[in-house]
Design an enzyme around this catalytic site. Structure first.
Site, short mmCIF file in Angstrom:
data_model
loop_
_atom_site.label_atom_id
_atom_site.label_comp_id
_atom_site.label_asym_id
_atom_site.label_seq_id
_atom_site.Cartn_x
_atom_site.Cartn_y
_atom_site.Cartn_z
N SER A 85 -45.55 117.38 31.57
CA SER A 85 -44.19 117.65 31.12
C SER A 85 -43.31 118.26 32.20
O SER A 85 -42.15 117.91 32.33
CB SER A 85 -44.21 118.59 29.91
OG SER A 85 -45.01 118.08 28.89
N HIS A 138 -41.31 123.45 31.77
CA HIS A 138 -40.26 122.45 31.63
C HIS A 138 -39.03 122.83 32.46
O HIS A 138 -38.50 122.00 33.21
CB HIS A 138 -39.84 122.31 30.16
CG HIS A 138 -40.92 121.79 29.27
ND1 HIS A 138 -40.82 121.81 27.91
CD2 HIS A 138 -42.14 121.27 29.53
CE1 HIS A 138 -41.90 121.29 27.36
NE2 HIS A 138 -42.74 120.96 28.34
#
Length: 184
Positions: A85, A138
């Site tokens: 991610s 992220h």
């Protein structure tokens, strides 16, 4: 003072485990996690690779993944994270910098591209507030991709005769700022 010493020793008591910064982008917490990451990669990665080539996007992906792991480790040192991610968010960040640095090349589709990027980024960041997901990774990947995108994703402009045109001043300024900021 005793608490500070024990917290400070957390880093010195363990042997160097540098590999923990590289492995998260290749490990996943199950098939569903892997499928979500592959969908995100499909959403943003294929288009960037088609436009800029693997020689630019591959390193950008790798360094975004590495920086996301470092960023997460600095802010949440007791959590072990897995998943691509952070690196995928680096591609989202690079897409934003591509839009900004190559703005003049997006004539006629600026609003559409901006809206798509905004919706995809907002949804994916929103998913990051779900428990057990590391939004620090992220955000770290996004920041790395955003800054490095300014340095690596400036497109060469070509006129109607197939000759290269001079870069715009804002492209040179953004590329210089990114080159200075990137090592930080």
């Amino acid at each position: 003072e005793a608490e500070c010493k024990s917290a400070g020793n957390m880093w010195t008591q363990r042997p160097a485990e540098w590999w923990r910064l590289l492995t998260p982008m290749w490990l996943h917490a199950g098939i569903l996690h892997w499928l979500f990451n592959m969908f995100g990669l499909y959403q943003v990665g294929f288009g960037l690779e088609r436009e800029f080539g693997w020689k630019r996007i591959g390193p950008l992906y790798f360094f975004s993944g590495l920086f996301s792991a470092i960023f997460s480790t600095m802010l949440v040192p007791t959590t072990v994270g897995v998943g691509a991610s952070g690196a995928i968010f680096g591609l989202f960040g690079a897409s934003w910098s591509d839009l900004a640095v190559n703005w003049s090349l997006y004539k006629g589709v600026r609003c559409k591209v901006f809206t798509q990027l905004f919706i995809c980024t907002a949804i994916n960041l929103g998913l990051g507030i779900v428990p057990m997901l590391d939004n620090f990774a992220h955000v770290g990947g996004f920041l790395c991709g955003f800054v490095s995108g300014f340095a690596f994703l400036v497109q060469t402009r070509v006129d109607g005769l197939g000759e290269e045109k001079q870069r715009k001043t804002y492209q040179n300024v953004l590329q210089l700022l990114a080159a200075v900021t990137f090592p930080c």
